[in-house]
Design an enzyme around this catalytic site. Sequence first.
Site, short mmCIF file in Angstrom:
data_model
loop_
_atom_site.label_atom_id
_atom_site.label_comp_id
_atom_site.label_asym_id
_atom_site.label_seq_id
_atom_site.Cartn_x
_atom_site.Cartn_y
_atom_site.Cartn_z
CB CYS A 113 -0.93 -0.01 1.21
SG CYS A 113 -1.99 -1.46 1.26
CG HIS A 252 -2.81 3.17 2.64
ND1 HIS A 252 -3.62 2.93 1.53
CD2 HIS A 252 -2.78 2.00 3.34
CE1 HIS A 252 -4.04 1.68 1.57
NE2 HIS A 252 -3.55 1.10 2.65
CG ASN A 282 -6.71 -0.89 1.95
OD1 ASN A 282 -6.10 -0.40 1.01
ND2 ASN A 282 -6.09 -1.47 2.97
N1 ACO Z 1 -17.77 -8.97 10.70
C1 ACO Z 1 -18.14 -9.36 11.93
N2 ACO Z 1 -17.25 -9.86 12.82
C2 ACO Z 1 -15.97 -9.96 12.44
C3 ACO Z 1 -15.52 -9.56 11.16
C4 ACO Z 1 -16.48 -9.05 10.26
N3 ACO Z 1 -16.18 -8.64 9.03
N4 ACO Z 1 -14.19 -9.77 11.08
C5 ACO Z 1 -13.80 -10.27 12.26
N5 ACO Z 1 -14.89 -10.40 13.09
C6 ACO Z 1 -14.93 -10.90 14.43
C7 ACO Z 1 -13.85 -11.89 14.74
O1 ACO Z 1 -14.21 -13.17 14.33
C8 ACO Z 1 -13.74 -11.75 16.24
O2 ACO Z 1 -14.76 -12.50 16.82
P1 ACO Z 1 -14.49 -13.35 18.18
O3 ACO Z 1 -14.10 -12.31 19.20
O4 ACO Z 1 -15.78 -14.00 18.41
O5 ACO Z 1 -13.36 -14.27 17.83
C9 ACO Z 1 -14.05 -10.28 16.49
O6 ACO Z 1 -14.72 -9.80 15.33
C10 ACO Z 1 -12.81 -9.45 16.71
O7 ACO Z 1 -11.86 -9.80 15.69
P2 ACO Z 1 -10.50 -9.08 15.59
O8 ACO Z 1 -9.71 -9.62 14.42
O9 ACO Z 1 -9.85 -9.07 16.94
O10 ACO Z 1 -11.00 -7.62 15.21
P3 ACO Z 1 -10.25 -6.30 15.38
O11 ACO Z 1 -10.96 -5.46 16.35
O12 ACO Z 1 -8.78 -6.51 15.53
O13 ACO Z 1 -10.48 -5.68 13.93
C11 ACO Z 1 -9.33 -5.33 11.85
C12 ACO Z 1 -10.02 -6.35 12.76
C13 ACO Z 1 -10.35 -4.26 11.49
C14 ACO Z 1 -8.85 -6.00 10.59
C15 ACO Z 1 -8.18 -4.74 12.65
O14 ACO Z 1 -7.31 -5.74 13.09
C16 ACO Z 1 -7.44 -3.73 11.91
O15 ACO Z 1 -7.87 -2.61 11.77
N6 ACO Z 1 -6.26 -4.10 11.39
C17 ACO Z 1 -5.45 -3.21 10.59
C18 ACO Z 1 -5.22 -3.84 9.35
C19 ACO Z 1 -5.88 -3.18 8.21
O16 ACO Z 1 -6.64 -2.25 8.27
N7 ACO Z 1 -5.51 -3.70 7.11
C20 ACO Z 1 -5.92 -3.18 5.88
C21 ACO Z 1 -5.04 -3.73 4.84
S1 ACO Z 1 -3.39 -3.52 5.20
C22 ACO Z 1 -2.92 -2.05 4.73
O17 ACO Z 1 -3.58 -1.37 4.01
C23 ACO Z 1 -1.65 -1.57 5.22
#
Ligand code: ACO
Length: 325
Positions: A113, A252, A282
Site C-alpha cells: 500500500c 493511505h 482500501n
Molecule cells: N464482521 C463481523 N465480525 C468480524 C468480522 C467481520 N467482518 N471480522 C472479524 N470479526 C470478528 C472476529 O471473528 C472476532 O470475533 P471473536 O471475538 O468471536 O473471535 C471479532 O470480530 C474481533 O476480531 P479481531 O480480528 O480481533 O477484530 P479487530 O478489532 O482486531 O479488527 C481489523 C479487525 C479491522 C482488521 C483490525 O485488526 C485492523 O484494523 N487491522 C489493521 C489492518 C488493516 O486495516 N488492514 C488493511 C489492509 S493492510 C494495509 O492497508 C496496510
Amino acid sequence: MSVVIRSTGAHIPERRIANEELASMVDTTDEWIRSHTGIGARHIAADGMQTSDLAADAALSALKKAGVEAKELDFIVVATATPDYLGFPSTACIVQEKIGAFGCAAFDVTAGCTGFIYALDIAASMLEAKKGRHALVIGAETLTRVTDWTDRSTCVLFGDGAGAVVLSRIDEPGRGVLKTMLGAEGSGHKDLVLVQAPRTKTFERSEATVPKIYMDGKNVYNFAVKSITVLMQRIMHESAYHLGDFAWIVPHQANARIVQAAAKRVGIPEERFFMNIEEYANTSAASIPIALDEMSQKGLLKRGELIMLIGFGAGLTYGAAVLRW
Ligand code: ACO
C-alpha cells in the site's frame, strides 16, 4: 527547478457493493464494518477489466487535465500489488500501449500500500536528475480479484480503483515534491501476504489457484499507527516544518481507526487528515492518488499550501512525501 504534480485523475469502477450487500454474502454487518474500519462501500472492477484498464483510464484523465500528450511522456511508473500478469510483463508497459505513449520507459513498483509513495519518490528523483520532463505515476489495483470472499476478516476491507498523477519538471523553485522518506521493516513481511496458491499441471487459472490475502490484523494495525506517527515526527525533526504548517495530511486509506489513533498520538485534529475510505474501502497503492483526485475536484488543494502524503503497507513498508501544491 521543481518537480510538481501537474494534474490528477482517477478511475472508480461503477459496480458498488455497500456493506449491507456484503452482509448477505458473508457473516458480517454494516455496524461491525463501520465501527471497526470506517468503510461503508467498495467498488469492484467489471469482469474483463484488468488493473491496466483502470490505470489507463485514470492516466488519460490526468493527461487531459495537464494538457500533456501521451507521446510527451518520458516514463510511466505503475505502483500495484495486483498486476495484470504475475512477474512479467509489467502493467506499466500495458498502460503505455493503451494510452499511446509509445517508446517511453515503463516499469512497475511493488511496495504494497506504500507503492504510490515509493513510485512518486523514484519518479521525482528521475525528473530531478533530468531524466525527462514529464512522467506518469499511477497507483492501480484490482484487489477484489485476490480477496477470499469467504473470509470475513479480510473481504470487508478491500476495493478496486486507480489514481494517476502527471509529474513535471518546471522552473519554479520551492514548489512540488520537497521532501520524501521511505523505509521498510522486512521482519514483518509475513504479517500481510498475498499467498500464491499452487498452479494446476495445465497452468489453468481456477478458483483454487487464485492467490489469497493473509493478514495479521493486529500486527498491521500496530505497525500502521506507529508508521504514521514516526514518519510525521521524523519529518518535523529533520526539517523546518511544524505540524501546523500542513493544510492536509493524506494518509493511505486502510482503516479510519488507524488514522484516528495516529492523529491522537501526534496531537493534531483528525479533520486535518483527508479520508474517503467510507466510499472506496482500501484500494492499496491506488488510495492516495484517488484521494488526491477527489481533493482536487473538490477544490481542497490550494496553490502554495503544504500537504503530506503518508503510506504504509505490506513489506512491511512505509513512506511519506511533503509537497507544496
Ligand atoms: N464482521 C463481523 N465480525 C468480524 C468480522 C467481520 N467482518 N471480522 C472479524 N470479526 C470478528 C472476529 O471473528 C472476532 O470475533 P471473536 O471475538 O468471536 O473471535 C471479532 O470480530 C474481533 O476480531 P479481531 O480480528 O480481533 O477484530 P479487530 O478489532 O482486531 O479488527 C481489523 C479487525 C479491522 C482488521 C483490525 O485488526 C485492523 O484494523 N487491522 C489493521 C489492518 C488493516 O486495516 N488492514 C488493511 C489492509 S493492510 C494495509 O492497508 C496496510
